[in-house]
Each structure stands twice: as structure tokens, then as C-alpha cells.
Design a protein around this motif. Structure first.
Motif, PDB file in Angstrom:
ATOM      1  N   TRP A 164       0.838  -1.202   0.000  1.00 40.86           N
ATOM      2  CA  TRP A 164       0.000   0.000   0.000  1.00 40.86           C
ATOM      3  C   TRP A 164       0.871   1.249   0.000  1.00 40.86           C
ATOM      4  O   TRP A 164       0.637   2.186  -0.773  1.00 40.86           O
ATOM      5  N   ASP A 165       1.890   1.249   0.856  1.00 43.79           N
ATOM      6  CA  ASP A 165       2.808   2.393   0.868  1.00 43.79           C
ATOM      7  C   ASP A 165       3.520   2.529  -0.477  1.00 43.79           C
ATOM      8  O   ASP A 165       3.699   3.643  -0.987  1.00 43.79           O
ATOM      9  N   ALA A 166       3.907   1.390  -1.062  1.00 46.54           N
ATOM     10  CA  ALA A 166       4.659   1.414  -2.322  1.00 46.54           C
ATOM     11  C   ALA A 166       3.803   1.952  -3.466  1.00 46.54           C
ATOM     12  O   ALA A 166       4.275   2.752  -4.281  1.00 46.54           O
ATOM     13  N   VAL A 167       2.538   1.526  -3.543  1.00 47.12           N
ATOM     14  CA  VAL A 167       1.717   1.969  -4.673  1.00 47.12           C
ATOM     15  C   VAL A 167       1.327   3.434  -4.521  1.00 47.12           C
ATOM     16  O   VAL A 167       1.253   4.177  -5.518  1.00 47.12           O
ATOM     17  N   ARG A 168       1.120   3.901  -3.292  1.00 41.29           N
ATOM     18  CA  ARG A 168       0.815   5.315  -3.100  1.00 41.29           C
ATOM     19  C   ARG A 168       2.034   6.175  -3.459  1.00 41.29           C
ATOM     20  O   ARG A 168       1.925   7.215  -4.101  1.00 41.29           O
ATOM     21  N   GLU A 169       3.218   5.710  -3.073  1.00 37.13           N
ATOM     22  CA  GLU A 169       4.436   6.450  -3.415  1.00 37.13           C
ATOM     23  C   GLU A 169       4.686   6.417  -4.920  1.00 37.13           C
ATOM     24  O   GLU A 169       5.136   7.411  -5.507  1.00 37.13           O
ATOM     25  N   SER A 170       4.365   5.294  -5.556  1.00 35.36           N
ATOM     26  CA  SER A 170       4.552   5.197  -7.000  1.00 35.36           C
ATOM     27  C   SER A 170       3.616   6.147  -7.740  1.00 35.36           C
ATOM     28  O   SER A 170       4.011   6.752  -8.744  1.00 35.36           O
ATOM     29  N   VAL A 171       2.376   6.281  -7.271  1.00 38.08           N
ATOM     30  CA  VAL A 171       1.472   7.258  -7.876  1.00 38.08           C
ATOM     31  C   VAL A 171       2.078   8.656  -7.780  1.00 38.08           C
ATOM     32  O   VAL A 171       2.091   9.415  -8.771  1.00 38.08           O
ATOM     33  N   ARG A 172       2.594   8.987  -6.615  1.00 39.08           N
ATOM     34  CA  ARG A 172       3.157  10.334  -6.424  1.00 39.08           C
ATOM     35  C   ARG A 172       4.352  10.566  -7.351  1.00 39.08           C
ATOM     36  O   ARG A 172       4.403  11.572  -8.077  1.00 39.08           O
ATOM     37  N   THR A 173       5.310   9.650  -7.346  1.00 42.13           N
ATOM     38  CA  THR A 173       6.539   9.872  -8.116  1.00 42.13           C
ATOM     39  C   THR A 173       6.301   9.725  -9.624  1.00 42.13           C
ATOM     40  O   THR A 173       6.857  10.490 -10.414  1.00 42.13           O
ATOM     41  N   THR A 174       5.483   8.757 -10.031  1.00 39.69           N
ATOM     42  CA  THR A 174       5.242   8.560 -11.453  1.00 39.69           C
ATOM     43  C   THR A 174       4.434   9.714 -12.042  1.00 39.69           C
ATOM     44  O   THR A 174       4.684  10.150 -13.168  1.00 39.69           O
ATOM     45  N   ALA A 175       3.474  10.212 -11.271  1.00 41.89           N
ATOM     46  CA  ALA A 175       2.723  11.390 -11.731  1.00 41.89           C
ATOM     47  C   ALA A 175       3.654  12.588 -11.878  1.00 41.89           C
ATOM     48  O   ALA A 175       3.536  13.368 -12.837  1.00 41.89           O
ATOM     49  N   GLY A 176       4.576  12.749 -10.943  1.00 43.87           N
ATOM     50  CA  GLY A 176       5.542  13.844 -11.046  1.00 43.87           C
ATOM     51  C   GLY A 176       6.395  13.726 -12.292  1.00 43.87           C
ATOM     52  O   GLY A 176       6.615  14.710 -13.018  1.00 43.87           O
ATOM     53  N   ARG A 177       6.855  12.506 -12.588  1.00 41.03           N
ATOM     54  CA  ARG A 177       7.667  12.293 -13.794  1.00 41.03           C
ATOM     55  C   ARG A 177       6.844  12.521 -15.057  1.00 41.03           C
ATOM     56  O   ARG A 177       7.336  13.078 -16.042  1.00 41.03           O
ATOM     57  N   PHE A 178       5.582  12.076 -15.030  1.00 37.98           N
ATOM     58  CA  PHE A 178       4.712  12.266 -16.185  1.00 37.98           C
ATOM     59  C   PHE A 178       4.515  13.758 -16.460  1.00 37.98           C
ATOM     60  O   PHE A 178       4.595  14.199 -17.625  1.00 37.98           O
ATOM     61  N   CYS A 179       4.286  14.526 -15.415  1.00 40.84           N
ATOM     62  CA  CYS A 179       4.088  15.976 -15.601  1.00 40.84           C
ATOM     63  C   CYS A 179       5.358  16.641 -16.130  1.00 40.84           C
ATOM     64  O   CYS A 179       5.289  17.531 -16.990  1.00 40.84           O
ATOM     65  N   GLU A 180       6.517  16.207 -15.647  1.00 41.91           N
ATOM     66  CA  GLU A 180       7.779  16.749 -16.154  1.00 41.91           C
ATOM     67  C   GLU A 180       7.957  16.406 -17.633  1.00 41.91           C
ATOM     68  O   GLU A 180       8.413  17.237 -18.426  1.00 41.91           O
ATOM     69  N   LEU A 181       7.600  15.175 -18.013  1.00 42.26           N
ATOM     70  CA  LEU A 181       7.701  14.766 -19.411  1.00 42.26           C
ATOM     71  C   LEU A 181       6.818  15.641 -20.299  1.00 42.26           C
ATOM     72  O   LEU A 181       7.281  16.182 -21.314  1.00 42.26           O
ATOM     73  N   ASN A 204     -11.027   8.706 -10.233  1.00 35.73           N
ATOM     74  CA  ASN A 204     -10.552   8.187  -8.955  1.00 35.73           C
ATOM     75  C   ASN A 204     -10.956   9.078  -7.788  1.00 35.73           C
ATOM     76  O   ASN A 204     -11.396   8.587  -6.746  1.00 35.73           O
ATOM     77  N   THR A 205     -10.807  10.379  -7.942  1.00 36.27           N
ATOM     78  CA  THR A 205     -11.169  11.269  -6.835  1.00 36.27           C
ATOM     79  C   THR A 205     -12.675  11.292  -6.625  1.00 36.27           C
ATOM     80  O   THR A 205     -13.146  11.435  -5.491  1.00 36.27           O
ATOM     81  N   ALA A 206     -13.441  11.097  -7.701  1.00 35.17           N
ATOM     82  CA  ALA A 206     -14.893  11.003  -7.546  1.00 35.17           C
ATOM     83  C   ALA A 206     -15.260   9.733  -6.786  1.00 35.17           C
ATOM     84  O   ALA A 206     -16.129   9.758  -5.893  1.00 35.17           O
ATOM     85  N   LEU A 207     -14.608   8.613  -7.118  1.00 32.01           N
ATOM     86  CA  LEU A 207     -14.880   7.359  -6.422  1.00 32.01           C
ATOM     87  C   LEU A 207     -14.435   7.408  -4.962  1.00 32.01           C
ATOM     88  O   LEU A 207     -15.033   6.769  -4.097  1.00 32.01           O
ATOM     89  N   LEU A 208     -13.389   8.168  -4.704  1.00 31.52           N
ATOM     90  CA  LEU A 208     -12.926   8.365  -3.322  1.00 31.52           C
ATOM     91  C   LEU A 208     -13.799   9.365  -2.565  1.00 31.52           C
ATOM     92  O   LEU A 208     -13.597   9.594  -1.377  1.00 31.52           O
ATOM     93  N   GLU A 209     -14.741   9.961  -3.286  1.00 35.82           N
ATOM     94  CA  GLU A 209     -15.683  10.939  -2.730  1.00 35.82           C
ATOM     95  C   GLU A 209     -14.964  12.150  -2.123  1.00 35.82           C
ATOM     96  O   GLU A 209     -15.375  12.704  -1.119  1.00 35.82           O
ATOM     97  N   LEU A 237      -9.040  -0.068  -3.280  1.00 38.95           N
ATOM     98  CA  LEU A 237      -8.268   1.172  -3.393  1.00 38.95           C
ATOM     99  C   LEU A 237      -6.850   0.874  -3.865  1.00 38.95           C
ATOM    100  O   LEU A 237      -6.279   1.636  -4.653  1.00 38.95           O
ATOM    101  N   ALA A 238      -6.277  -0.248  -3.409  1.00 39.23           N
ATOM    102  CA  ALA A 238      -4.930  -0.616  -3.865  1.00 39.23           C
ATOM    103  C   ALA A 238      -4.929  -0.850  -5.373  1.00 39.23           C
ATOM    104  O   ALA A 238      -4.005  -0.434  -6.078  1.00 39.23           O
ATOM    105  N   ALA A 239      -5.976  -1.510  -5.894  1.00 37.06           N
ATOM    106  CA  ALA A 239      -6.081  -1.741  -7.334  1.00 37.06           C
ATOM    107  C   ALA A 239      -6.266  -0.434  -8.087  1.00 37.06           C
ATOM    108  O   ALA A 239      -5.688  -0.234  -9.162  1.00 37.06           O
ATOM    109  N   MET A 240      -7.088   0.469  -7.538  1.00 41.08           N
ATOM    110  CA  MET A 240      -7.286   1.783  -8.158  1.00 41.08           C
ATOM    111  C   MET A 240      -5.958   2.517  -8.320  1.00 41.08           C
ATOM    112  O   MET A 240      -5.657   3.073  -9.380  1.00 41.08           O
ATOM    113  N   PHE A 241      -5.138   2.499  -7.271  1.00 42.90           N
ATOM    114  CA  PHE A 241      -3.867   3.214  -7.318  1.00 42.90           C
ATOM    115  C   PHE A 241      -2.894   2.548  -8.290  1.00 42.90           C
ATOM    116  O   PHE A 241      -2.171   3.237  -9.013  1.00 42.90           O
TER     117      PHE A 241
END
Length: 284
Positions: free
Chosen positions: A10-27, A58-63, A139-143
Motif C-alpha cells: 500500500w505504501d509502495a503503490v501510493r508512493e509510485s502514484v506520487r513519483t510517477t505522476a511527477g515524472r509524467f508531468c515533467e515529461l 478516482n477522486t470522484a470514487l474516493l468521494e 483502493l490498492a487496485a485503483m492506485f
């Protein structure tokens, strides 16, 4: 039944969302022309808009946030969507979400990634939400699905423009461990409906990689499930997680993956794999 999600995963997938999104935005920020083609159908701006709409969902599903644009019948369309019709849903969403300014899109994407991370901080990764086709998605699958969207579409943008884009195996493996195994070990709803020529017999395929937990996927008459590995598997698959994801989503061919030995198929009845893959499939 598959193993429950661990706190480490759970910690790994949440951190991966954060770092991968950051890299995607930089790209995306570094692309000289956001109107350049990423695929035959979509520009870089279109691709970024699509990834942003996944974060909206995702944010809509997370309400934690309502959809920032109006699309009549969206809830019903999500519930009715299968892997065979997901492209149609994407087209509908993209026709209603018309923002294509790169700066605005990246601001929205960063905002909704932050909302995902904040809203999930103290929640159980096994908590489920109703997803495409009525599937119950943890939620883990969503992330892990969000990570895969960022990795695959980052690659879609980088490759034709000859820009660097890393797809770490440990990040790609999260999609298999948490999304694929989690979904098939739970309730996939109608997501996999529409299998062509489903076989009546049981086909069990055991999957292994250096980055994932071993699991057996079982199909029968168009339905799929997951279970712990044991004797009696018809085939075994040893795989590189990056190659498997690219193959599942049509970015590389099965033949190329096998010839490169990134996917190695063995076992007693490997010839059953085509029938197995008519049920266990992703939109490509």
C-alpha cells in the motif's frame, strides 16, 4: 483467493502514484509542441487530458471531489462498460472534457493526484468501490491502475518524440499484483464479459516474476478467478512486468515478447494460452 494487500504494498503503490505522476508531468512539460502526435488518434495534449480524466474518476470514487465537467449518463456508462467497450467510454469522456491547454491540464492532474493521496492516507487498501462494468475495485487496485495509466501513456508520448521515459519493473509489477490479481480474486462484475468463443473447460495458468507474488488465474466459460498456486496448472508464465503490461495493452506483440524471452510459457498444456487470453484481456 489471493493474499491480502500488505502495508508495504500500500505504501509502495501510493508512493509510485506520487513519483510517477511527477515524472509524467515533467515529461509533458518538456514536450516542445503539445499538439504533436503521440498516437494516430491522440496528440500529447489529448493523452494528457485522458490521463487527467482517470484521476478525475478516482477522486470522484474516493468521494473527495466531484467530476469537474458535466457528462450526462456518466454513472450509467461506467457501470455498463466492459474491456470491449472501454474505448467508447473514453471517446465519450474526451468529447465532454474539452480542455487541452497543457498548463491547465497539468495543474488539474497534479491537483487530483494530491487529492487521491490525501483522501487515501488513512483508508484501508482493501476497501472497494464500484468501477467499470460493476467490478468491485479495491483502493490498492485503483492506485496501481493509475500508476499503469501514467507509465503506459508516458511511454506513448516519449517513444514517437524520442524522449527518455523509464518504466521501472517494480512499479509496473504493482499493476499485476494489485489490479489483475486483486480484481480476479475479488468481484470483476461484467468487466470481462464479451469473451469470444469462451471455452467450457477449466484452464489454470500460474504466473511468476521476480517482482510479483505467484498466483494462478483460472478461466472457465468466460469467467475468471484467482487462487493460490498449486498442482494441476495447465500452463506457467514467467514474465517481465513491463513487457507484460505493454503486451496486454497492445503496445508490443505477443510474438515479440516471447522471442525476446520477456514472456516464457511452459507447463503441461501451453497450447491453451490463446483460449485463456480470450477471457483474460485488457483493452488494446
Amino acid at each position: 483467493m489471493v493474499a491480502p494487500v500488505t502495508s508495504t504494498q500500500w505504501d509502495a503503490v501510493r508512493e509510485s502514484v506520487r513519483t510517477t505522476a511527477g515524472r509524467f508531468c515533467e515529461l509533458v512539460s518538456s514536450v516542445p509542441d503539445p499538439g504533436a502526435r503521440a498516437t494516430a488518434e491522440w496528440s500529447v495534449a489529448d493523452m494528457t487530458a485522458h490521463v487527467t480524466t482517470v484521476a478525475f474518476l478516482n477522486t470522484a470514487l474516493l468521494e473527495t471531489s466531484a467530476f469537474p465537467f458535466q457528462m450526462p449518463g456518466l454513472t450509467e456508462a461506467i457501470a455498463a462498460t466492459t474491456v470491449e467497450t472501454v474505448h467508447g467510454l473514453n471517446d465519450q469522456v474526451m468529447s465532454h472534457f474539452t480542455e487541452r491547454d497543457r498548463g491547465q491540464l497539468l495543474e488539474l492532474l497534479r491537483e487530483h493526484i494530491d487529492l487521491m493521496l490525501t483522501a487515501s492516507q488513512s483508508r484501508d487498501p482493501a476497501e472497494t468501490v464500484s468501477w467499470l462494468g460493476g467490478a468491485r475495485l479495491s483502493l490498492a487496485a485503483m492506485f496501481s491502475h493509475m500508476v499503469n495509466e501514467l507509465l503506459i501513456h508516458g511511454n506513448d508520448i516519449a517513444q514517437p518524440l524520442k524522449m527518455p521515459w523509464a518504466m521501472p519493473a517494480q512499479d509496473a509489477a504493482l499493476f499485476f499484483d494489485l489490479f489483475c490479481a486483486g480484481l480476479m480474486g475479488g468481484d470483476p462484475g461484467r468487466l470481462l464479459d464479451g469473451s469470444k468463443r469462451p471455452v467450457q473447460r477449466r484452464i489454470a495458468v500460474e504466473f511468476h516474476s521476480a517482482y510479483t507474488t505467484p498466483v494462478t488465474f483460472v478461466v472457465r466459460n468466460g469467467a475468471a478467478s484467482a487462487e493460490q498456486p498449486g498442482p494441476g496448472a495447465d500452463a506457467t508464465v514467467r514474465f517481465d512486468p513491463v513487457t507484460l503490461n505493454l503486451m496486454l495493452f497492445g503496445r508490443t506483440s505477443r510474438l515479440r515478447a516471447v522471442l525476446a524471452r520477456k514472456i516464457i510459457i511452459g507447463g503441461r498444456r501451453p497450447w491453451l494460452m490463446p483460449a485463456f487470453l480470450r477471457t483474460v484481456r485488457m483493452p488494446s
